[in-house]
Motif scaffolding. Structure first.
Motif, PDB file in Angstrom:
ATOM      1  N   ALA A  83       0.958  -5.572  -7.335  1.00  0.00           N
ATOM      2  CA  ALA A  83       1.592  -5.956  -5.805  1.00  0.00           C
ATOM      3  C   ALA A  83       0.809  -5.180  -4.594  1.00  0.00           C
ATOM      4  CB  ALA A  83       3.186  -5.511  -5.887  1.00  0.00           C
ATOM      5  N   SER A  84       0.239  -3.909  -4.820  1.00  0.00           N
ATOM      6  CA  SER A  84      -0.074  -3.238  -3.872  1.00  0.00           C
ATOM      7  C   SER A  84      -1.449  -3.634  -3.629  1.00  0.00           C
ATOM      8  CB  SER A  84      -0.203  -1.676  -4.394  1.00  0.00           C
ATOM      9  OG  SER A  84      -0.858  -1.618  -5.386  1.00  0.00           O
ATOM     10  N   GLY A  85      -2.246  -4.535  -4.390  1.00  0.00           N
ATOM     11  CA  GLY A  85      -3.582  -4.811  -4.339  1.00  0.00           C
ATOM     12  C   GLY A  85      -4.421  -3.381  -4.443  1.00  0.00           C
ATOM     13  N   VAL A  86      -3.812  -2.439  -5.283  1.00  0.00           N
ATOM     14  CA  VAL A  86      -4.663  -1.291  -5.498  1.00  0.00           C
ATOM     15  C   VAL A  86      -4.965  -1.356  -7.102  1.00  0.00           C
ATOM     16  CG1 VAL A  86      -4.605   1.132  -5.624  1.00  0.00           C
ATOM     17  CG2 VAL A  86      -3.605   0.058  -3.709  1.00  0.00           C
ATOM     18  N   ASP A  87      -6.139  -1.127  -7.471  1.00  0.00           N
ATOM     19  CA  ASP A  87      -6.491  -0.921  -8.742  1.00  0.00           C
ATOM     20  C   ASP A  87      -5.809  -0.131  -9.460  1.00  0.00           C
ATOM     21  OD1 ASP A  87      -7.874   0.063 -11.145  1.00  0.00           O
ATOM     22  OD2 ASP A  87      -9.599  -0.691 -10.342  1.00  0.00           O
ATOM     23  N   PRO A  88      -4.905  -0.493 -10.689  1.00  0.00           N
ATOM     24  CA  PRO A  88      -4.073   0.255 -11.551  1.00  0.00           C
ATOM     25  C   PRO A  88      -4.604   1.474 -11.845  1.00  0.00           C
ATOM     26  CG  PRO A  88      -4.702  -1.926 -12.595  1.00  0.00           C
ATOM     27  CD  PRO A  88      -5.322  -1.877 -11.178  1.00  0.00           C
ATOM     28  N   ARG A  89      -5.761   1.696 -11.806  1.00  0.00           N
ATOM     29  CA  ARG A  89      -6.218   3.257 -12.164  1.00  0.00           C
ATOM     30  C   ARG A  89      -6.407   3.998 -11.269  1.00  0.00           C
ATOM     31  NH1 ARG A  89     -11.890   0.712 -14.294  1.00  0.00           N
ATOM     32  NH2 ARG A  89     -11.232  -0.264 -12.405  1.00  0.00           N
ATOM     33  N   PHE A  90      -6.180   3.677  -9.973  1.00  0.00           N
ATOM     34  CA  PHE A  90      -5.989   4.488  -8.560  1.00  0.00           C
ATOM     35  C   PHE A  90      -4.766   5.374  -8.643  1.00  0.00           C
ATOM     36  CE2 PHE A  90      -4.941   5.365  -4.346  1.00  0.00           C
ATOM     37  CZ  PHE A  90      -6.168   5.973  -3.726  1.00  0.00           C
ATOM     38  N   PRO A  91      -4.882   6.785  -8.775  1.00  0.00           N
ATOM     39  CA  PRO A  91      -3.525   7.428  -8.829  1.00  0.00           C
ATOM     40  C   PRO A  91      -2.678   7.452  -7.475  1.00  0.00           C
ATOM     41  CG  PRO A  91      -5.525   8.804  -8.397  1.00  0.00           C
ATOM     42  CD  PRO A  91      -6.006   7.403  -8.553  1.00  0.00           C
ATOM     43  N   VAL A  92      -1.550   6.927  -7.618  1.00  0.00           N
ATOM     44  CA  VAL A  92      -0.657   6.746  -6.348  1.00  0.00           C
ATOM     45  C   VAL A  92       0.446   7.913  -6.501  1.00  0.00           C
ATOM     46  CG1 VAL A  92      -1.264   4.329  -6.205  1.00  0.00           C
ATOM     47  CG2 VAL A  92       0.599   5.146  -7.791  1.00  0.00           C
ATOM     48  N   THR A  93       0.611   8.498  -7.458  1.00  0.00           N
ATOM     49  CA  THR A  93       1.662   9.559  -7.564  1.00  0.00           C
ATOM     50  C   THR A  93       1.513  10.638  -6.510  1.00  0.00           C
ATOM     51  OG1 THR A  93       2.338   8.765  -9.763  1.00  0.00           O
ATOM     52  CG2 THR A  93       3.215  11.001  -8.913  1.00  0.00           C
TER      53      THR A  93
END
Length: 149
Positions: free
Chosen positions: A55-65
């Protein structure tokens, strides 16, 4: 009418989707549900693969925490947009970001699952953010049913 098969001709003529061919009168409820799921999965893959993208358009491997604590108060709106990607965003911060000057930040905050329910319900009546609030996964089921009725 030009079609490659009788099935395609029927689909064009009466708008019956291909998966109707496998549905029979003797099919039980679980079989019908399985046929519908398969059709939905195929339609999503064929016509709207972006629906299954993050949903964010961000690669799921990108650390978002941790992005919320780091960027929620940033001066640049591009950085504040990163804050709403944080799954651990503080509820009060999500609430505050629904009032951000940047429309994308407000929309992301309205969709954030940690947005307090009171604010979420209030946003349903907001002309700009109502649709984003309605898409929030934390929206109570009873409210969802009421929106669909």
């Amino acid at each position: 009418m030009i079609a490659d098969s009788v099935s395609e001709s029927l689909e064009i003529a009466v708008r019956l989707p291909w998966w109707c061919e496998t549905i029979t009168a003797g099919m039980d409820e679980e079989g019908l549900r399985a046929a519908m799921r398969a059709a939905d999965d195929q339609a999503r893959e064929d016509f709207a693969p972006e629906l299954d993208a993050p949903a964010s358009g961000v690669d799921p491997r990108f650390p978002v925490t941790g992005l919320g604590a780091r960027f929620a108060d940033a001066g640049a709106s591009d950085e504040r947009r990163l804050a709403v990607l944080d799954p651990g965003l503080a509820p009060g911060t999500a609430d505050r970001l629904t009032r951000d000057p940047d429309a994308a930040v407000r929309a992301g905050a309205a969709r954030h699952p940690r947005l307090p329910v009171g604010r979420l319900l209030a946003l349903l009546d907001d002309q700009e953010l109502g649709g984003h609030a309605a898409a929030n996964p934390a929206l109570p089921e009873t409210v969802m049913c009421g929106l669909l009725a």
